[in-house]
Design a protein around this motif. Structure first.
Motif, PDB file in Angstrom:
ATOM      1  N   ARG A  89       5.314 -17.486  -6.343  1.00  0.00           N
ATOM      2  CA  ARG A  89       4.412 -16.456  -6.864  1.00  0.00           C
ATOM      3  C   ARG A  89       4.925 -15.031  -6.646  1.00  0.00           C
ATOM      4  N   TYR A  90       5.673 -14.782  -5.570  1.00  0.00           N
ATOM      5  CA  TYR A  90       5.978 -13.410  -5.170  1.00  0.00           C
ATOM      6  C   TYR A  90       7.427 -12.975  -5.381  1.00  0.00           C
ATOM      7  N   ASP A  91       8.366 -13.889  -5.357  1.00  0.00           N
ATOM      8  CA  ASP A  91       9.779 -13.532  -5.455  1.00  0.00           C
ATOM      9  C   ASP A  91      10.181 -13.398  -6.924  1.00  0.00           C
ATOM     10  N   SER A  92       9.814 -12.283  -7.531  1.00  0.00           N
ATOM     11  CA  SER A  92      10.020 -12.125  -8.977  1.00  0.00           C
ATOM     12  C   SER A  92      11.485 -11.978  -9.373  1.00  0.00           C
ATOM     13  N   ASP A  93      12.351 -11.524  -8.459  1.00  0.00           N
ATOM     14  CA  ASP A  93      13.764 -11.403  -8.805  1.00  0.00           C
ATOM     15  C   ASP A  93      14.592 -12.602  -8.335  1.00  0.00           C
ATOM     16  N   ASN A  94      13.921 -13.621  -7.783  1.00  0.00           N
ATOM     17  CA  ASN A  94      14.550 -14.893  -7.381  1.00  0.00           C
ATOM     18  C   ASN A  94      15.745 -14.725  -6.447  1.00  0.00           C
ATOM     19  N   ASN A  95      15.631 -13.824  -5.470  1.00  0.00           N
ATOM     20  CA  ASN A  95      16.717 -13.643  -4.512  1.00  0.00           C
ATOM     21  C   ASN A  95      16.400 -14.235  -3.137  1.00  0.00           C
ATOM     22  N   SER A  96      15.346 -15.041  -3.052  1.00  0.00           N
ATOM     23  CA  SER A  96      14.893 -15.702  -1.819  1.00  0.00           C
ATOM     24  C   SER A  96      14.379 -14.732  -0.766  1.00  0.00           C
ATOM     25  N   GLU A  97      14.082 -13.509  -1.186  1.00  0.00           N
ATOM     26  CA  GLU A  97      13.460 -12.516  -0.320  1.00  0.00           C
ATOM     27  C   GLU A  97      12.346 -11.846  -1.122  1.00  0.00           C
ATOM     28  N   ILE A  98      11.269 -11.536  -0.430  1.00  0.00           N
ATOM     29  CA  ILE A  98      10.150 -10.871  -1.103  1.00  0.00           C
ATOM     30  C   ILE A  98      10.094  -9.437  -0.596  1.00  0.00           C
ATOM     31  N   SER A  99      10.324  -8.506  -1.494  1.00  0.00           N
ATOM     32  CA  SER A  99      10.265  -7.089  -1.125  1.00  0.00           C
ATOM     33  C   SER A  99       8.805  -6.655  -1.018  1.00  0.00           C
TER      34      SER A  99
ATOM     35  N   LEU B 266      -0.875  -5.763   4.924  1.00  0.00           N
ATOM     36  CA  LEU B 266      -0.631  -7.198   5.083  1.00  0.00           C
ATOM     37  C   LEU B 266       0.860  -7.503   5.035  1.00  0.00           C
ATOM     38  N   PHE B 267       1.585  -6.909   4.090  1.00  0.00           N
ATOM     39  CA  PHE B 267       3.033  -7.125   4.016  1.00  0.00           C
ATOM     40  C   PHE B 267       3.682  -6.810   5.355  1.00  0.00           C
ATOM     41  N   HIS B 268       3.363  -5.664   5.923  1.00  0.00           N
ATOM     42  CA  HIS B 268       3.985  -5.273   7.194  1.00  0.00           C
ATOM     43  C   HIS B 268       3.519  -6.162   8.344  1.00  0.00           C
ATOM     44  N   HIS B 269       2.333  -6.700   8.234  1.00  0.00           N
ATOM     45  CA  HIS B 269       1.864  -7.638   9.250  1.00  0.00           C
ATOM     46  C   HIS B 269       2.618  -8.974   9.150  1.00  0.00           C
TER      47      HIS B 269
ATOM     48  N   ASP C 155      10.509  -6.875  10.858  1.00  0.00           N
ATOM     49  CA  ASP C 155      10.534  -5.487  10.382  1.00  0.00           C
ATOM     50  C   ASP C 155      11.772  -5.129   9.561  1.00  0.00           C
ATOM     51  N   ASP C 156      12.246  -6.082   8.736  1.00  0.00           N
ATOM     52  CA  ASP C 156      13.416  -5.799   7.893  1.00  0.00           C
ATOM     53  C   ASP C 156      13.027  -5.444   6.460  1.00  0.00           C
ATOM     54  N   LEU C 157      11.734  -5.228   6.228  1.00  0.00           N
ATOM     55  CA  LEU C 157      11.184  -4.823   4.930  1.00  0.00           C
ATOM     56  C   LEU C 157      11.383  -5.857   3.833  1.00  0.00           C
ATOM     57  N   LYS C 158      11.427  -7.122   4.221  1.00  0.00           N
ATOM     58  CA  LYS C 158      11.455  -8.233   3.268  1.00  0.00           C
ATOM     59  C   LYS C 158      10.852  -9.445   3.960  1.00  0.00           C
ATOM     60  N   LEU C 159      10.256 -10.301   3.151  1.00  0.00           N
ATOM     61  CA  LEU C 159       9.689 -11.531   3.690  1.00  0.00           C
ATOM     62  C   LEU C 159      10.633 -12.675   3.351  1.00  0.00           C
TER      63      LEU C 159
END
Length: 152
Positions: free
Chosen positions: A68-78, A100-103, A108-112
């Motif tokens: 649902r969230y990784d729209s650029d398909n790089n295995s990381e969610i910005s 919520l993202f930061h939680h 703390d690398d700014l990606k999930l």
């Protein structure tokens, strides 16, 4: 005699202002008054618990977020990917989605990534059984809704 439309408009404006003020005092403002935190959390759990067994396996959680969230398909969610999709899906405000993202971003690398989800699971697993129950996740998420402070 006053125009009743004007009276209703003024009363409605006052009510909306009071509601917004109360929500602001409680934390982040939601953009949709039709979605309560309880409904949002129930929808989140339904989205993730694919097999309906009452437990959120890491594979289910990662699958939901990657799909649902990784729209650029790089295995990381910005943050941008997360915020846009969260708002569209659960109708929360931007401040809450960023909070919520930061939680969720445990390192703390700014990606999930899956590493963040492992850290999140360890935090939420209140009984230490190595599993994430729907009840544990619900308690965790409702606490976040309750304690959200914009800009934190």
């Amino acid at each position: 005699m006053p125009d009743l439309r004007l009276v209703f408009l003024l009363l409605g404006s006052a009510a909306v202002h009071g509601l917004a003020h109360n929500l602001r005092q409680q934390g982040c403002i939601q953009t949709s008054l039709n979605f309560s935190p309880y409904l949002a959390v129930r929808n989140i759990i339904n989205d993730m618990d694919k097999n309906g067994d009452g437990t959120l396996e890491q594979s289910e959680v990662v699958s939901e977020f990657v799909t649902r969230y990784d729209s650029d398909n790089n295995s990381e969610i910005s943050e941008a990917e997360f915020v846009i999709q969260w708002i569209l899906r659960y109708h929360d405000g931007r401040d809450f989605a960023i909070y919520l993202f930061h939680h969720f971003d445990k390192n703390d690398d700014l990606k999930l990534t899956s590493a963040d989800f492992l850290g999140l699971q360890a935090e939420i697993d209140s009984n230490g059984d190595g599993k994430l129950s729907n009840a544990e996740f619900q308690t965790f998420m409702l606490d976040i809704y309750k304690n959200c402070v914009p800009g934190s």
